[in-house]
Enzyme design. Sequence first.
Site, PDB file in Angstrom:
ATOM      1  CG  HIS A 256      -2.103   0.891   1.054  1.00  0.00           C
ATOM      2  ND1 HIS A 256      -2.061   2.244   1.293  1.00  0.00           N
ATOM      3  CD2 HIS A 256      -3.354   0.620   0.604  1.00  0.00           C
ATOM      4  CE1 HIS A 256      -3.240   2.749   1.020  1.00  0.00           C
ATOM      5  NE2 HIS A 256      -4.042   1.805   0.588  1.00  0.00           N
ATOM      6  CG  ASP A 307      -8.393  -4.523  -3.356  1.00  0.00           C
ATOM      7  OD1 ASP A 307      -9.625  -4.398  -3.312  1.00  0.00           O
ATOM      8  OD2 ASP A 307      -7.628  -3.634  -3.754  1.00  0.00           O
TER       9      ASP A 307
HETATM   10  N1  ACO Z   1       4.027  -7.637  -4.593  1.00  0.00           N
HETATM   11  C1  ACO Z   1       5.378  -7.645  -4.705  1.00  0.00           C
HETATM   12  N2  ACO Z   1       6.139  -6.553  -4.554  1.00  0.00           N
HETATM   13  C2  ACO Z   1       5.511  -5.413  -4.265  1.00  0.00           C
HETATM   14  C3  ACO Z   1       4.111  -5.320  -4.125  1.00  0.00           C
HETATM   15  C4  ACO Z   1       3.364  -6.497  -4.296  1.00  0.00           C
HETATM   16  N3  ACO Z   1       2.045  -6.492  -4.184  1.00  0.00           N
HETATM   17  N4  ACO Z   1       3.775  -4.062  -3.818  1.00  0.00           N
HETATM   18  C5  ACO Z   1       4.895  -3.369  -3.788  1.00  0.00           C
HETATM   19  N5  ACO Z   1       5.957  -4.176  -4.055  1.00  0.00           N
HETATM   20  C6  ACO Z   1       7.355  -3.786  -4.108  1.00  0.00           C
HETATM   21  C7  ACO Z   1       7.640  -3.117  -5.462  1.00  0.00           C
HETATM   22  O1  ACO Z   1       8.001  -4.050  -6.439  1.00  0.00           O
HETATM   23  C8  ACO Z   1       8.730  -2.172  -5.096  1.00  0.00           C
HETATM   24  O2  ACO Z   1       9.934  -2.913  -4.983  1.00  0.00           O
HETATM   25  P1  ACO Z   1      11.324  -2.275  -5.481  1.00  0.00           P
HETATM   26  O3  ACO Z   1      11.522  -1.068  -4.611  1.00  0.00           O
HETATM   27  O4  ACO Z   1      12.276  -3.377  -5.248  1.00  0.00           O
HETATM   28  O5  ACO Z   1      11.116  -1.921  -6.919  1.00  0.00           O
HETATM   29  C9  ACO Z   1       8.360  -1.711  -3.689  1.00  0.00           C
HETATM   30  O6  ACO Z   1       7.587  -2.785  -3.129  1.00  0.00           O
HETATM   31  C10 ACO Z   1       7.533  -0.430  -3.687  1.00  0.00           C
HETATM   32  O7  ACO Z   1       6.389  -0.646  -4.503  1.00  0.00           O
HETATM   33  P2  ACO Z   1       5.656   0.443  -5.378  1.00  0.00           P
HETATM   34  O8  ACO Z   1       4.890  -0.232  -6.452  1.00  0.00           O
HETATM   35  O9  ACO Z   1       6.628   1.515  -5.786  1.00  0.00           O
HETATM   36  O10 ACO Z   1       4.702   1.064  -4.297  1.00  0.00           O
HETATM   37  P3  ACO Z   1       3.551   2.098  -4.585  1.00  0.00           P
HETATM   38  O11 ACO Z   1       3.346   2.848  -3.345  1.00  0.00           O
HETATM   39  O12 ACO Z   1       3.808   2.860  -5.821  1.00  0.00           O
HETATM   40  O13 ACO Z   1       2.306   1.137  -4.924  1.00  0.00           O
HETATM   41  C11 ACO Z   1       0.576  -0.404  -4.697  1.00  0.00           C
HETATM   42  C12 ACO Z   1       1.352   0.727  -4.014  1.00  0.00           C
HETATM   43  C13 ACO Z   1       0.115   0.033  -6.064  1.00  0.00           C
HETATM   44  C14 ACO Z   1      -0.640  -0.731  -3.844  1.00  0.00           C
HETATM   45  C15 ACO Z   1       1.511  -1.630  -4.802  1.00  0.00           C
HETATM   46  O14 ACO Z   1       1.833  -2.100  -3.518  1.00  0.00           O
HETATM   47  C16 ACO Z   1       0.887  -2.731  -5.621  1.00  0.00           C
HETATM   48  O15 ACO Z   1       1.011  -2.717  -6.849  1.00  0.00           O
HETATM   49  N6  ACO Z   1       0.206  -3.724  -4.985  1.00  0.00           N
HETATM   50  C17 ACO Z   1      -0.478  -4.740  -5.717  1.00  0.00           C
HETATM   51  C18 ACO Z   1      -1.810  -4.217  -6.260  1.00  0.00           C
HETATM   52  C19 ACO Z   1      -2.824  -4.005  -5.186  1.00  0.00           C
HETATM   53  O16 ACO Z   1      -3.038  -4.847  -4.311  1.00  0.00           O
HETATM   54  N7  ACO Z   1      -3.515  -2.869  -5.252  1.00  0.00           N
HETATM   55  C20 ACO Z   1      -4.591  -2.533  -4.296  1.00  0.00           C
HETATM   56  C21 ACO Z   1      -4.159  -1.439  -3.385  1.00  0.00           C
HETATM   57  S1  ACO Z   1      -5.409  -1.070  -2.195  1.00  0.00           S
HETATM   58  C22 ACO Z   1      -6.587  -0.242  -3.086  1.00  0.00           C
HETATM   59  O17 ACO Z   1      -6.301   0.518  -3.962  1.00  0.00           O
HETATM   60  C23 ACO Z   1      -7.946  -0.513  -2.817  1.00  0.00           C
END
Ligand code: ACO
Length: 370
Positions: A256, A307
């Site tokens: 998140h 989710d």
């Molecule tokens: N699985 C694996 N790795 C992850 C995940 C995940 N679900 N989420 C974040 N990471 C990792 C990224 O790969 C990144 O790693 P790195 O620094 O080595 O490149 C690091 O954690 C930071 O992740 P970002 O994507 O930059 O974080 P951001 O704050 O931009 O994104 C988000 C948040 C979109 C929720 C992200 O965690 C994600 O894509 N999760 C999966 C999708 C999801 O569940 N979305 C629902 C969110 S809740 C809602 O909107 C209702």
Amino acid sequence: MTATKGLEGIVATTSSISSIIDGVLTYRGINIDDLAENASYEEVVYLLWFGKLPNRTELNDLIVKLSQHASLPEQVVDLIRATPKDVNTMAALRTFVSALAMYDEEANEMDTDANVRKAIRLQAQLPSIVATFSRIREGKEPVAPKEGAGVAENFLYMLTGQQPEAIAVEAMNKALVLHADHELNASTFASRVTVATLSDIYSGVVSAIGALKGPLHGGANEAVMAMLEEVGSFSNVEPYIQDKLNNKEKIMGFGHRVYKNGDPRAKHLQKMSQQLGKLTGNTEWYEMSVKIEELVTGMKGLKPNVDFYSASVYTSLQIPRDLFTPIFAISRVSGWTAHILEQYENNRLIRPRAEYTGPSHQAYVPIEDR
Ligand code: ACO
């Protein structure tokens, strides 16, 4: 000018609707745990719109209004009938909500009372749209809403054509409470940007639905269920997750932007997923989910978000996977419209800047010389 990717950490507006402070989510200052345990969805809707919990008369009045306005204009039902059965459900919802505006005589009235009336109609009609679309694509006739029934009960009733069991209504009510608002999330921001141009409330909600559709936002709940189905069995969880993480793929339903120590909504959905699994005699989705959480948290330090467990909850309620994100919208429309009303109250055009990274001092080249 330096851009902040994804606007991380940028405070873009003031708001008195919901807050996330030190990992604690509140609606109008009331902890989400308290609301999840005690509140009906309609109480939460009232709280988000009007800033206080309703008394009994105010609550009954809202419940009656929501059920009375739940019927759809005939033309929108005709549009649903004419829609291909295999379209993306969020694209369908986006289109049908946009169509509602064409049959609302007040669509372009901008005074507060008219906007509150439209918020009520939107909250009332979104569940009917989802249920009606679901039935028509299954070759069934739409079911008329039941006057006086709450949103959770009415939605399940219109979806199945049968009186839902009390436990199903309770689970749906809790899911709606937990999804109702979430500070300046992507879809809410989209709605505020749209109406800050003084565009109408329907346009704001249509923008929000478009933003919610994506798998990084609301679309993640469907992606979680797709993953559980792909994993297939408990014994396959470990190799599947290890493989995904080794390939640097994201695990849907984890992580998140704001919560780093876990999403406070997830535990309520986890509990519900476990209860419903036991009741239906199928605990496999729940057990697989718990194992996935253990692995992803252990290997990546990532915690489940709202989710993750909602996927197994809705599956236990026998809801088709592609209705999960539309159900998110049925609830979040209360938050979107609360934010839209707040934006109108103290509006200024939202127009940030971009850090330019393109070439400079380029001359126009005539087409024959390119
Ligand atoms: N699985 C694996 N790795 C992850 C995940 C995940 N679900 N989420 C974040 N990471 C990792 C990224 O790969 C990144 O790693 P790195 O620094 O080595 O490149 C690091 O954690 C930071 O992740 P970002 O994507 O930059 O974080 P951001 O704050 O931009 O994104 C988000 C948040 C979109 C929720 C992200 O965690 C994600 O894509 N999760 C999966 C999708 C999801 O569940 N979305 C629902 C969110 S809740 C809602 O909107 C209702």
